[in-house]
Design a protein around this motif. Structure first.
Motif, mmCIF file in Angstrom:
data_model
loop_
_atom_site.group_PDB
_atom_site.id
_atom_site.type_symbol
_atom_site.label_atom_id
_atom_site.label_comp_id
_atom_site.label_asym_id
_atom_site.label_seq_id
_atom_site.Cartn_x
_atom_site.Cartn_y
_atom_site.Cartn_z
ATOM 1 N N LEU A 108 10.928 3.698 -6.183
ATOM 2 C CA LEU A 108 10.213 2.657 -5.455
ATOM 3 C C LEU A 108 10.175 3.010 -3.970
ATOM 4 O O LEU A 108 11.200 3.345 -3.384
ATOM 5 C CB LEU A 108 10.894 1.295 -5.646
ATOM 6 N N LEU A 109 8.987 2.953 -3.399
ATOM 7 C CA LEU A 109 8.783 3.209 -1.984
ATOM 8 C C LEU A 109 8.458 1.875 -1.322
ATOM 9 O O LEU A 109 7.606 1.125 -1.812
ATOM 10 C CB LEU A 109 7.629 4.194 -1.787
ATOM 11 N N ARG A 110 9.135 1.568 -0.247
ATOM 12 C CA ARG A 110 8.888 0.307 0.451
ATOM 13 C C ARG A 110 7.483 0.302 1.051
ATOM 14 O O ARG A 110 7.103 1.203 1.791
ATOM 15 C CB ARG A 110 9.928 0.091 1.545
ATOM 16 N N GLY A 111 6.710 -0.730 0.701
ATOM 17 C CA GLY A 111 5.351 -0.850 1.207
ATOM 18 C C GLY A 111 5.272 -0.947 2.720
ATOM 19 O O GLY A 111 4.468 -0.253 3.347
ATOM 20 N N PRO A 112 6.094 -1.807 3.368
ATOM 21 C CA PRO A 112 6.024 -1.889 4.826
ATOM 22 C C PRO A 112 6.333 -0.565 5.527
ATOM 23 O O PRO A 112 5.802 -0.291 6.602
ATOM 24 C CB PRO A 112 7.072 -2.956 5.173
ATOM 25 N N ALA A 113 7.198 0.250 4.915
ATOM 26 C CA ALA A 113 7.508 1.550 5.535
ATOM 27 C C ALA A 113 6.275 2.455 5.515
ATOM 28 O O ALA A 113 5.969 3.119 6.512
ATOM 29 C CB ALA A 113 8.670 2.211 4.800
ATOM 30 N N LEU A 114 5.574 2.485 4.381
ATOM 31 C CA LEU A 114 4.361 3.297 4.300
ATOM 32 C C LEU A 114 3.275 2.738 5.212
ATOM 33 O O LEU A 114 2.545 3.497 5.860
ATOM 34 C CB LEU A 114 3.872 3.383 2.856
ATOM 35 N N GLU A 115 3.169 1.400 5.300
ATOM 36 C CA GLU A 115 2.202 0.788 6.204
ATOM 37 C C GLU A 115 2.486 1.183 7.651
ATOM 38 O O GLU A 115 1.568 1.550 8.395
ATOM 39 C CB GLU A 115 2.264 -0.736 6.090
ATOM 40 N N VAL A 167 -4.865 10.736 7.534
ATOM 41 C CA VAL A 167 -3.923 9.631 7.353
ATOM 42 C C VAL A 167 -3.848 9.186 5.898
ATOM 43 O O VAL A 167 -2.777 9.152 5.293
ATOM 44 C CB VAL A 167 -4.301 8.446 8.264
ATOM 45 N N LEU A 168 -4.997 8.826 5.328
ATOM 46 C CA LEU A 168 -4.982 8.288 3.963
ATOM 47 C C LEU A 168 -4.591 9.351 2.943
ATOM 48 O O LEU A 168 -3.879 9.061 1.976
ATOM 49 C CB LEU A 168 -6.339 7.675 3.630
ATOM 50 N N ALA A 169 -5.050 10.582 3.147
ATOM 51 C CA ALA A 169 -4.661 11.655 2.226
ATOM 52 C C ALA A 169 -3.165 11.908 2.292
ATOM 53 O O ALA A 169 -2.508 12.100 1.262
ATOM 54 C CB ALA A 169 -5.436 12.924 2.558
ATOM 55 N N GLN A 170 -2.596 11.882 3.485
ATOM 56 C CA GLN A 170 -1.154 12.092 3.625
ATOM 57 C C GLN A 170 -0.371 10.936 3.000
ATOM 58 O O GLN A 170 0.641 11.157 2.326
ATOM 59 C CB GLN A 170 -0.782 12.228 5.099
ATOM 60 N N ALA A 171 -0.836 9.705 3.187
ATOM 61 C CA ALA A 171 -0.166 8.557 2.578
ATOM 62 C C ALA A 171 -0.234 8.637 1.061
ATOM 63 O O ALA A 171 0.754 8.369 0.368
ATOM 64 C CB ALA A 171 -0.806 7.264 3.077
ATOM 65 N N ARG A 172 -1.396 9.019 0.539
ATOM 66 C CA ARG A 172 -1.557 9.155 -0.911
ATOM 67 C C ARG A 172 -0.625 10.226 -1.458
ATOM 68 O O ARG A 172 0.067 10.021 -2.459
ATOM 69 C CB ARG A 172 -3.017 9.505 -1.228
ATOM 70 N N ASP A 173 -0.577 11.380 -0.800
ATOM 71 C CA ASP A 173 0.265 12.482 -1.274
ATOM 72 C C ASP A 173 1.756 12.160 -1.147
ATOM 73 O O ASP A 173 2.545 12.479 -2.031
ATOM 74 C CB ASP A 173 -0.059 13.759 -0.505
ATOM 75 N N SER A 174 2.134 11.519 -0.034
ATOM 76 C CA SER A 174 3.553 11.229 0.157
ATOM 77 C C SER A 174 4.054 10.187 -0.835
ATOM 78 O O SER A 174 5.231 10.183 -1.188
ATOM 79 C CB SER A 174 3.809 10.754 1.588
ATOM 80 N N ALA A 175 3.174 9.297 -1.296
ATOM 81 C CA ALA A 175 3.572 8.304 -2.292
ATOM 82 C C ALA A 175 3.381 8.820 -3.706
ATOM 83 O O ALA A 175 3.716 8.116 -4.664
ATOM 84 C CB ALA A 175 2.771 7.020 -2.091
#
Length: 197
Positions: A108-115, A167-175
């Motif tokens: 589980l990845l914290r949503g606020p952290a990714l935001e 930004v979005l590609a990095q967020a997608r890949d990191s999650a």
């Protein structure tokens, strides 16, 4: 437990109007019911008075249009309330995102952290004055909402391309997500002209 996003401007206006109506009409009724004397312009003065007399309550009852109009009005209010409630519930922020670790396990990845990370990364892009990222949807299928305030000199096209590619590609890949649908709202900052002397 999931965090709920702050109410938007329309929600705040509707809540303020509802509160104002309740205060203006309910406040004097409550005060008079508790024994205070009402203002001279108010519809009743004594705690034993009623808001509407029996004649006023039954005046239109014999008319053929009265009950359909009352029911239609109440149905419209109910539909507006349900629409508003569903709109608020749909905009719930994700508290966590389900990440496939690749070994048959899940994390589980914290949503606020990714935001926060995606928002900071977006705000650091050239031409971006301010950025905010919100994650909504389900934890196994999140959606991103990105609100960006661009500097006056920034071109929207290249800024949108960098947000998508970096930004979005990095967020997608990191999650570890296969896809991360996003809605990006771009707005240009307006600076007041300054007089040069």
């Amino acid at each position: 437990m999931s965090a709920v996003e702050k109410p938007g401007r329309a929600d705040r206006v509707l809540l303020a109007l509802a509160g104002l109506v309740l205060l203006v009409f309910g406040g004097p009724v409550l005060a008079i019911g508790l024994g205070a004397t009402g203002p001279s312009w108010w519809i009743h003065q004594d705690q034993h008075d009623v808001l509407l007399s029996a004649a006023q309550r039954t005046h239109w009852r014999g008319e053929g249009w009265w009950w359909p109009a009352v029911i239609a009005g109440l149905a419209v209010l109910l539909l507006i309330g349900l629409w508003w409630l569903s709109a608020v519930l749909r905009r719930r922020r994700l508290a966590e995102i389900l990440v496939d670790t690749g070994d048959g396990e899940e994390a589980l990845l914290r949503g606020p952290a990714l935001e926060a990370a995606a928002g900071a990364r977006t705000a650091a892009l050239d031409g971006v004055e301010r950025a905010e990222v919100r994650l909504t949807g389900r934890r196994e299928a999140p959606r991103a909402g990105v609100r960006v305030l661009l500097e006056p000199y920034a071109a929207p096209g290249p800024a949108l391309q960098r947000i998508s590619d970096e930004v979005l590609a990095q967020a997608r890949d990191s999650a570890g997500l296969e896809r991360l649908p996003a809605e990006v709202q771009l707005r240009a900052a307006r600076h007041r002209p300054q007089r040069v002397q």
